[in-house]
Design a protein around this motif. Sequence first.
Motif, short mmCIF file in Angstrom:
data_model
loop_
_atom_site.label_atom_id
_atom_site.label_comp_id
_atom_site.label_asym_id
_atom_site.label_seq_id
_atom_site.Cartn_x
_atom_site.Cartn_y
_atom_site.Cartn_z
N ASN A 22 0.81 -1.22 0.00
CA ASN A 22 0.00 0.00 0.00
C ASN A 22 0.83 1.26 0.00
O ASN A 22 0.62 2.15 -0.81
N TYR A 24 -3.86 -5.26 -14.01
CA TYR A 24 -3.65 -4.28 -12.95
C TYR A 24 -2.33 -4.53 -12.21
O TYR A 24 -1.55 -3.60 -12.00
N ILE A 68 0.89 -1.95 -12.06
CA ILE A 68 1.47 -1.46 -10.81
C ILE A 68 2.96 -1.82 -10.74
O ILE A 68 3.79 -1.04 -10.26
N HIS A 69 3.31 -3.01 -11.24
CA HIS A 69 4.71 -3.41 -11.28
C HIS A 69 5.52 -2.40 -12.11
O HIS A 69 6.56 -1.90 -11.67
N LEU A 86 4.69 0.72 -12.84
CA LEU A 86 4.70 2.03 -12.19
C LEU A 86 5.72 2.08 -11.07
O LEU A 86 6.43 3.08 -10.90
N ALA A 87 5.80 0.98 -10.27
CA ALA A 87 6.75 0.96 -9.16
C ALA A 87 8.17 1.06 -9.68
O ALA A 87 9.00 1.81 -9.15
N ASP A 92 -6.74 5.36 -4.33
CA ASP A 92 -5.96 4.71 -5.35
C ASP A 92 -4.73 4.03 -4.74
O ASP A 92 -4.44 2.86 -5.01
N TRP A 93 -4.04 4.76 -3.81
CA TRP A 93 -2.87 4.15 -3.16
C TRP A 93 -3.28 2.99 -2.28
O TRP A 93 -2.63 1.95 -2.26
N LEU A 128 -4.10 -0.79 -3.49
CA LEU A 128 -3.10 -1.69 -4.05
C LEU A 128 -3.04 -3.01 -3.30
O LEU A 128 -2.44 -3.97 -3.79
N ARG A 186 7.81 -4.08 -3.03
CA ARG A 186 6.63 -3.88 -3.86
C ARG A 186 6.84 -4.44 -5.26
O ARG A 186 5.97 -5.14 -5.79
N PHE A 190 4.53 -7.53 -6.74
CA PHE A 190 3.63 -7.42 -7.89
C PHE A 190 4.12 -8.25 -9.07
O PHE A 190 3.31 -8.75 -9.85
N TYR A 202 -7.56 3.82 -12.29
CA TYR A 202 -6.84 2.83 -11.50
C TYR A 202 -7.69 2.25 -10.38
O TYR A 202 -7.45 1.15 -9.94
#
Lengths: 68, 361
Positions: free
Chosen positions: B20, B94, B98-99, B101-102, B192-193, B196, B281, B285, B338
């Motif tokens: 998160n 999704y 997220i992977h 984006l991280a 949104d955060w 996760l 993270r 993911f 998202y």
Amino acid sequence: MISLVILTFLGIIAIEVPGLIRKKYWKELIVFLLLLFIAFIASILLAMGFEFPSLIKGIEILIKYILR
Amino acid sequence: MINKSLITSRQAFLLIVLANISTAVLFVPTTPVEIVNQDGWIPVILSTFFAALLLYYPLGAMCKKYPEHTIIQYSPLILGRFIGKLFAALFIYYFFIIHCLALREFGELVITFMPETSINVPIIFISLISIYTVKCGLEVMGRCAEIIFPLGFISLFIIGLFSIEQGDYTNLQPFMESSIMPLMIATLSPLDWLSLGLVFGIFAPCVNNKRSLVKIGIYAVFLSGAILTIFSIINILVFGSDLLKILNYPLLILSRVSKFEPFERIEVFIILLWVSWVFIRVSLFSYATVLGLSQLFNFTDHRFLIVPENLLAIAYSLFMYDSFVEMSYAFSISQLYYISIPLGLTIILWLTSIIRSKMKT
């Protein structure tokens, strides 16, 4: 740069594929090669400096349409 | 597929918290502050309750109902084969996004410290570590989380403690100036955060104590929400809402201004926090995407997919945005996009499972 990308992908195929063939995982092999092929195309385009159209434009239009 | 690895409920709790807040804590609360000025910390509290109610309770209840299946496996059981597989594919999409984006956020922060370095370098190196960790399995990730979470938590505690005396309490006034509608729109970004933690649906079957599944999710979102709220309040106290709107990384600047004789310049804690937490993270993911893909196609093993998935994520994370400015602009407009996958689809899944079980009895 491009030759480095090709070498990396050949190395990965050399490491991963013999194990999959030995265990006779044919369906897995197809998915593996497919994913690797997409990644290969993307990396080559990246190394050549090609730019994809950004996703943000689409999201922006969608969000503005919803919020109005 | 048989999951042999088991993690304790504390490890699962820490994994959800890290999923998160690991990058959110650096950006909080810029987007809410842009909308509701000095009330920017209220949306964070609201979103914690919304996330607990709309995501973590339904997810925990479903995981308890299907204790041996992941969310990818029980969505076809609930919704039927075709729509269920479609939902599962959206969940995997999704996790993949997220992977990417991280990875991208990690690269962007590293090149603010090392401006001469190309952004590819940090992204490729963290992907190498993540490939190794995912090959080792979920147990290793759980144990890493147990070591890494206290490190980052102590850093956050030190930064918060050292900077609180520079706060100005008039920055929080006037209290509750904005009306209810802007507050609700501002709630979307923290939501949104906090959504996760959908990744909990992937590793829930590996938790050894199945009775505590609902509690784990709820406690985790409340701890994440509490940390985010405390840092939103500290940021607003120190910077004020006008300055906060133009900062890229509020926590980084906070660590630069905070001092406590004889300690000064404690940004090194930010690097410690950022590298270790983002590592968890990224690997979590990546694991979720790979395991999800292998379960979607009914494969017996997931490990052969790790390398191609990571390569794809590296390429896509570099393609996604041209610059940091474009990335932060995209974050400020695309929350609804998202949120819709974790919140909307989970609620549909949960309601359908309730209706189906009611119809049977």
